[in-house]
Design a protein around this motif. Sequence first.
Motif, short mmCIF file in Angstrom:
data_model
loop_
_atom_site.label_atom_id
_atom_site.label_comp_id
_atom_site.label_asym_id
_atom_site.label_seq_id
_atom_site.Cartn_x
_atom_site.Cartn_y
_atom_site.Cartn_z
N ALA A 103 0.90 -1.21 0.20
CA ALA A 103 0.01 -0.06 0.00
C ALA A 103 0.85 1.25 -0.01
CB ALA A 103 -0.83 -0.02 1.25
N PHE A 104 0.43 2.28 -0.82
CA PHE A 104 0.99 3.67 -0.67
C PHE A 104 0.48 4.13 0.58
CE2 PHE A 104 1.48 2.94 -5.30
CZ PHE A 104 2.74 3.02 -5.41
N VAL A 105 1.40 4.88 1.36
CA VAL A 105 0.81 5.29 2.60
C VAL A 105 -0.05 6.45 2.59
CG1 VAL A 105 2.96 4.07 3.75
CG2 VAL A 105 3.05 6.53 3.44
N GLY A 106 -0.41 7.17 1.56
CA GLY A 106 -1.37 8.01 1.82
C GLY A 106 -2.80 7.45 1.78
N THR A 107 -3.07 6.17 1.56
CA THR A 107 -4.12 5.64 1.59
C THR A 107 -4.92 5.81 2.96
OG1 THR A 107 -3.28 3.85 0.10
CG2 THR A 107 -5.34 3.22 1.19
N PRO A 108 -6.20 6.11 2.71
CA PRO A 108 -6.88 6.15 4.25
C PRO A 108 -6.99 4.54 4.78
CG PRO A 108 -8.07 7.23 2.42
CD PRO A 108 -7.08 6.38 1.80
N LEU A 109 -7.04 4.57 6.12
CA LEU A 109 -7.19 3.12 6.70
C LEU A 109 -8.30 2.50 6.39
CD1 LEU A 109 -5.98 4.35 10.25
CD2 LEU A 109 -4.55 2.94 8.61
N GLU A 110 -9.50 3.36 6.34
CA GLU A 110 -10.76 2.95 5.92
C GLU A 110 -10.69 2.03 4.56
OE1 GLU A 110 -13.04 6.25 5.29
OE2 GLU A 110 -14.94 4.98 5.34
N ASP A 111 -9.85 2.38 3.62
CA ASP A 111 -9.69 1.82 2.42
C ASP A 111 -9.09 0.52 2.46
OD1 ASP A 111 -10.96 4.46 1.40
OD2 ASP A 111 -9.39 4.70 -0.01
#
Length: 315
Positions: A103-111
Amino acid sequence: MGRKKEDFPEYFLKNVKKPVMTSVSLRDYSNFKIGGNADYFFEANSVHELVTAVLCAREVSIPLYIIGGGYNLLFDDNGFRGLIIKNAVKGISRRENSPEVNAFVGTPLEDLLRFSVEQALSGLEFIAGIPGTIGGAVFGNAGAFKQSIGEFVKEGLLLDQSGEQVQVGRDYFEFRYRHSILKKKHELLLKVVFELHDGDKESIQKLIEENLETRKEKHPHHDLLCAGSYFKNPVLPDGRIVPAAHFLEKVGAKTMKVGGAAVYSGHSNFIINQENALAKDVFRLAQELKQRVKERFDVELEEEVIFLPASPSTP
Ligand SMILES: Cc1cc2nc3c(=O)[nH]c(=O)nc-3n(C[C@H](O)[C@H](O)[C@H](O)COP(=O)(O)OP(=O)(O)OC[C@H]3O[C@@H](n4cnc5c(N)ncnc54)[C@H](O)[C@@H]3O)c2cc1C
């Protein structure tokens, strides 16, 4: 001769191929809705933009700070004398024939959680309801229900101080309660590999719903203007971790207020922006709470919420 600071917007445009914004209100980028203006602001949507923006700021010696969702941050009333970069680089994929997730870390935890359910991958059910991005969560080793995100990190890709991208394993992060090495080294995290395990979709979904239900009873919803638990749960000399709220409750926290900042009536470890609070109101309220707990219990509370001063000593 180094580059001149006043040439920064032009230099930025030339390299990043997008303009840097100037004089941007930080209150819109923190869930506290507090903070003055940042001199410069940029939202990065690709790793290339993110890395190039960071390198430009370093080249011109402009102080730099990375944010994710702003759910754990308190900005200064005087804003920030430098460049704030919002990491909005998103994307998740599964490694073939493996329970590992990139995962790229700008991904929201929700996603991330939604993806895990779709893929029937178990492990991260405890993050349900924690707002923010993967980057912010790994930085502070976010957690709930006695589990934290660091337990599931297998590898990470960092941008180090010399501008190199380096792959590191879990041990590098030195994860412990609400801590990772990123808090000390201020390296930028770009990507993470999570090691989950194969599970059953229905059971994963059921656990998520149970966790959300439990949180509903204990935590304010994130539309309340706050940055989560204000203090870390202290570790006592005998090694026990006791909820900070246990002490705060007993010193009358729930009725306390300074300016527009108040302790949330439903949970004494949440400071909220009740009415146009300033960072200095939050600060003074937190100081008063710390002092009361110290005097009565000889326990030193430590902030979990991160305060970003307008002029950091280290860029
Ligand atoms: C209502 C509410 C409930 C919450 N409940 C919980 C909970 O149960 N458990 C918990 O642990 N937390 C909780 N929090 C706090 C918050 O959600 C977490 O800390 C979350 O992980 C913050 O993520 P973020 O993207 O918003 O980080 P931000 O607030 O934007 O940033 C936090 C820190 O991470 C650093 N950072 C961000 N991205 C990177 C990167 N790519 N590389 C290096 N450093 C980076 C920033 O510089 C900053 O120092 C809660 C907050 C709210 C408002």
